[in-house]
Design an enzyme around this catalytic site. Structure first.
Site, PDB file in Angstrom:
ATOM      1  N   SER A  17     -48.454 -43.693 -85.708  1.00  0.00           N
ATOM      2  CA  SER A  17     -48.339 -42.654 -86.734  1.00  0.00           C
ATOM      3  C   SER A  17     -49.396 -42.796 -87.839  1.00  0.00           C
ATOM      4  O   SER A  17     -49.683 -43.903 -88.291  1.00  0.00           O
ATOM      5  CB  SER A  17     -46.952 -42.695 -87.371  1.00  0.00           C
ATOM      6  OG  SER A  17     -46.931 -41.824 -88.470  1.00  0.00           O
ATOM      7  N   THR A  65     -38.600 -39.184 -86.608  1.00  0.00           N
ATOM      8  CA  THR A  65     -39.343 -38.650 -85.472  1.00  0.00           C
ATOM      9  C   THR A  65     -38.655 -39.041 -84.161  1.00  0.00           C
ATOM     10  O   THR A  65     -37.543 -39.582 -84.171  1.00  0.00           O
ATOM     11  CB  THR A  65     -40.839 -39.059 -85.558  1.00  0.00           C
ATOM     12  OG1 THR A  65     -41.552 -38.367 -84.541  1.00  0.00           O
ATOM     13  CG2 THR A  65     -41.062 -40.555 -85.414  1.00  0.00           C
ATOM     14  N   LYS A  69     -34.404 -37.282 -83.907  1.00  0.00           N
ATOM     15  CA  LYS A  69     -34.266 -36.043 -84.693  1.00  0.00           C
ATOM     16  C   LYS A  69     -32.917 -35.342 -84.506  1.00  0.00           C
ATOM     17  O   LYS A  69     -32.451 -34.673 -85.418  1.00  0.00           O
ATOM     18  CB  LYS A  69     -35.404 -35.069 -84.349  1.00  0.00           C
ATOM     19  CG  LYS A  69     -36.738 -35.481 -84.930  1.00  0.00           C
ATOM     20  CD  LYS A  69     -37.793 -34.424 -84.710  1.00  0.00           C
ATOM     21  CE  LYS A  69     -39.111 -34.880 -85.286  1.00  0.00           C
ATOM     22  NZ  LYS A  69     -40.163 -33.884 -85.221  1.00  0.00           N
ATOM     23  N   ASP A 105     -40.418 -29.176 -90.160  1.00  0.00           N
ATOM     24  CA  ASP A 105     -41.408 -28.994 -89.082  1.00  0.00           C
ATOM     25  C   ASP A 105     -41.783 -27.519 -88.880  1.00  0.00           C
ATOM     26  O   ASP A 105     -42.962 -27.179 -88.783  1.00  0.00           O
ATOM     27  CB  ASP A 105     -40.856 -29.519 -87.748  1.00  0.00           C
ATOM     28  CG  ASP A 105     -40.924 -31.030 -87.641  1.00  0.00           C
ATOM     29  OD1 ASP A 105     -41.772 -31.642 -88.312  1.00  0.00           O
ATOM     30  OD2 ASP A 105     -40.112 -31.598 -86.875  1.00  0.00           O
ATOM     31  N   ALA A 131     -39.931 -27.062 -74.354  1.00  0.00           N
ATOM     32  CA  ALA A 131     -38.631 -26.643 -74.904  1.00  0.00           C
ATOM     33  C   ALA A 131     -37.897 -27.839 -75.520  1.00  0.00           C
ATOM     34  O   ALA A 131     -36.673 -27.919 -75.485  1.00  0.00           O
ATOM     35  CB  ALA A 131     -37.794 -25.990 -73.807  1.00  0.00           C
ATOM     36  N   GLY A 133     -37.759 -30.776 -78.995  1.00  0.00           N
ATOM     37  CA  GLY A 133     -37.459 -30.661 -80.417  1.00  0.00           C
ATOM     38  C   GLY A 133     -38.519 -29.884 -81.194  1.00  0.00           C
ATOM     39  O   GLY A 133     -38.187 -29.056 -82.054  1.00  0.00           O
ATOM     40  N   GLY A 245     -52.802 -29.262 -84.446  1.00  0.00           N
ATOM     41  CA  GLY A 245     -51.573 -29.719 -85.110  1.00  0.00           C
ATOM     42  C   GLY A 245     -51.756 -30.423 -86.447  1.00  0.00           C
ATOM     43  O   GLY A 245     -50.753 -30.806 -87.072  1.00  0.00           O
TER      44      GLY A 245
HETATM   45  P1  ATR Z   1     -40.603 -33.182 -79.094  1.00  0.00           P
HETATM   46  O1  ATR Z   1     -39.532 -33.466 -80.099  1.00  0.00           O
HETATM   47  O2  ATR Z   1     -41.956 -33.701 -79.502  1.00  0.00           O
HETATM   48  O3  ATR Z   1     -40.675 -31.755 -78.699  1.00  0.00           O
HETATM   49  P2  ATR Z   1     -39.181 -33.792 -76.667  1.00  0.00           P
HETATM   50  O4  ATR Z   1     -37.927 -33.245 -77.241  1.00  0.00           O
HETATM   51  O5  ATR Z   1     -39.120 -35.051 -75.856  1.00  0.00           O
HETATM   52  O6  ATR Z   1     -40.242 -34.067 -77.801  1.00  0.00           O
HETATM   53  O7  ATR Z   1     -39.867 -32.610 -75.792  1.00  0.00           O
HETATM   54  C1  ATR Z   1     -41.037 -32.810 -75.082  1.00  0.00           C
HETATM   55  C2  ATR Z   1     -41.421 -31.508 -74.360  1.00  0.00           C
HETATM   56  O8  ATR Z   1     -42.633 -31.739 -73.630  1.00  0.00           O
HETATM   57  C3  ATR Z   1     -40.407 -31.040 -73.331  1.00  0.00           C
HETATM   58  O9  ATR Z   1     -40.472 -29.649 -73.236  1.00  0.00           O
HETATM   59  C4  ATR Z   1     -40.919 -31.713 -72.059  1.00  0.00           C
HETATM   60  O10 ATR Z   1     -40.506 -31.080 -70.868  1.00  0.00           O
HETATM   61  P3  ATR Z   1     -39.045 -31.394 -70.235  1.00  0.00           P
HETATM   62  O11 ATR Z   1     -38.077 -30.568 -71.037  1.00  0.00           O
HETATM   63  O12 ATR Z   1     -39.148 -30.950 -68.845  1.00  0.00           O
HETATM   64  O13 ATR Z   1     -38.832 -32.864 -70.400  1.00  0.00           O
HETATM   65  C5  ATR Z   1     -42.404 -31.528 -72.241  1.00  0.00           C
HETATM   66  N1  ATR Z   1     -43.174 -32.522 -71.475  1.00  0.00           N
HETATM   67  C6  ATR Z   1     -43.326 -33.819 -71.788  1.00  0.00           C
HETATM   68  N2  ATR Z   1     -44.112 -34.424 -70.850  1.00  0.00           N
HETATM   69  C7  ATR Z   1     -44.448 -33.463 -69.947  1.00  0.00           C
HETATM   70  C8  ATR Z   1     -45.242 -33.432 -68.758  1.00  0.00           C
HETATM   71  N3  ATR Z   1     -45.868 -34.522 -68.333  1.00  0.00           N
HETATM   72  N4  ATR Z   1     -45.371 -32.254 -68.111  1.00  0.00           N
HETATM   73  C9  ATR Z   1     -44.772 -31.131 -68.552  1.00  0.00           C
HETATM   74  N5  ATR Z   1     -44.001 -31.088 -69.664  1.00  0.00           N
HETATM   75  C10 ATR Z   1     -43.839 -32.247 -70.356  1.00  0.00           C
END
Ligand code: ATR
Length: 280
Positions: A17, A65, A69, A105, A131, A133, A245
């Protein structure tokens, strides 16, 4: 008003971070000398124990984080309306032992978008990749700001369906799978990557095939390291407007600082400190 604050970040992992460097610059800019911002690595299964035993001995508040969350919702004394709507918390304030949860956020994202691009939010047909957090915060705020529609595309379709249902109270929403994603993107105006795909050290990856993009799109990637992901590099070459971002990170922190201290945060100074730390 207090002269100094003791704040921090909880998550796992938190070693990468850049928030401590950004907050240090903010404290100096705000004249809050002696304030501290410490990262605390807490594994998912240790949250409740740390919450009770150690976390609140000194801190006036903290950022939250991944992966906490959503989990912190059950531990808080009060939850602000926006955080309730998003169903996730990224900022906690500790007032005389009472812990109140907020989510900055989504608003941070919206401010960054409006600051860096000239666009009419209400005219946007949004395509969101992911989809989790972050998607939840961004989609809720965009939907409430009045975008025309939101289409969700996610590796796990059931999570996209759940999120599409969640925002349907504010805007038109739908999901697509790989079969119909290309078509949906052709009629979209703003594409947002909320996944971690493309983040360092895996910066060669893109969350969707770049052939799906078109030059009428604004392409926004919540990733800030690297500052220009592969997705944004291709999008720019294709003639799209791009947005990363960094601004969201700065603005979500600035809104959190306002909640903790009541003071306006120096966003330009914070952004400079962040950019500098990313070059180190
Ligand atoms: P954050 O709070 O940062 O959004 P998260 O809740 O873990 O973290 O969500 C990560 C998102 O990235 C999800 O939509 C995840 O897809 P899944 O719902 O199928 O897990 C997506 N994601 C993470 N790694 C991925 C990958 N290698 N390919 C496609 N989608 C990915």
């Amino acid at each position: 008003m207090k002269q100094s604050y003791h704040l921090g970040l909880i998550g796992f992992p938190v070693g990468h971070s850049r928030s401590p460097q950004m907050m240090k610059a903010a404290f100096e800019g705000m004249g809050l000398y002696g304030s501290t911002y410490q990262s605390l690595s807490i594994q998912r299964e240790d949250l409740e124990k740390e919450w009770k035993v150690r976390l609140w001995e000194q801190w006036d508040g903290c950022n939250v984080t991944i992966p906490h969350k959503v989990a912190v919702l059950d531990l808080l004394d009060e939850i602000d309306e926006t955080a309730k709507e998003i169903e996730a918390v990224n900022t906690i304030v500790n007032i005389d032992g009472k812990k109140i949860g907020y989510n900055t956020d989504g608003e941070g994202y919206l401010r960054s978008l409006e600051e860096e691009l000239s666009l009419d939010i209400t005219k946007q047909r949004v395509f969101i990749v992911g989809a989790g957090g972050a998607a939840r915060a961004v989609a809720t705020v965009l939907a409430k700001a009045g975008v025309t529609s939101i289409t969700f595309y996610n590796r796990t379709t059931s999570k996209a369906e759940q999120l599409a249902r969640h925002v349907s109270r504010w805007t038109d929403s739908q999901i697509v799978t790989q079969v119909d994603a290309w078509e949906a993107i052709q009629t979209s105006t703003l594409l947002v990557n909320t996944t971690s795909v493309g983040m360092a050290p895996n910066s060669e990856c893109t969350p969707i095939p770049v052939q799906w993009l078109h030059d009428g799109l604004i392409v926004s990637d919540l990733i800030y390291n690297p500052r220009k992901t592969k997705l944004l590099t291709y999008a720019e070459e294709m003639g799209c407007q791009i947005h990363n971002g960094l601004g969201m990170l700065v603005h979500q922190a600035a809104i959190a600082l306002k909640i903790w201290t009541g003071m306006d945060a120096p966003v330009v100074t914070m952004r400079d400190a962040l950019e500098k730390s990313l070059k180190e």
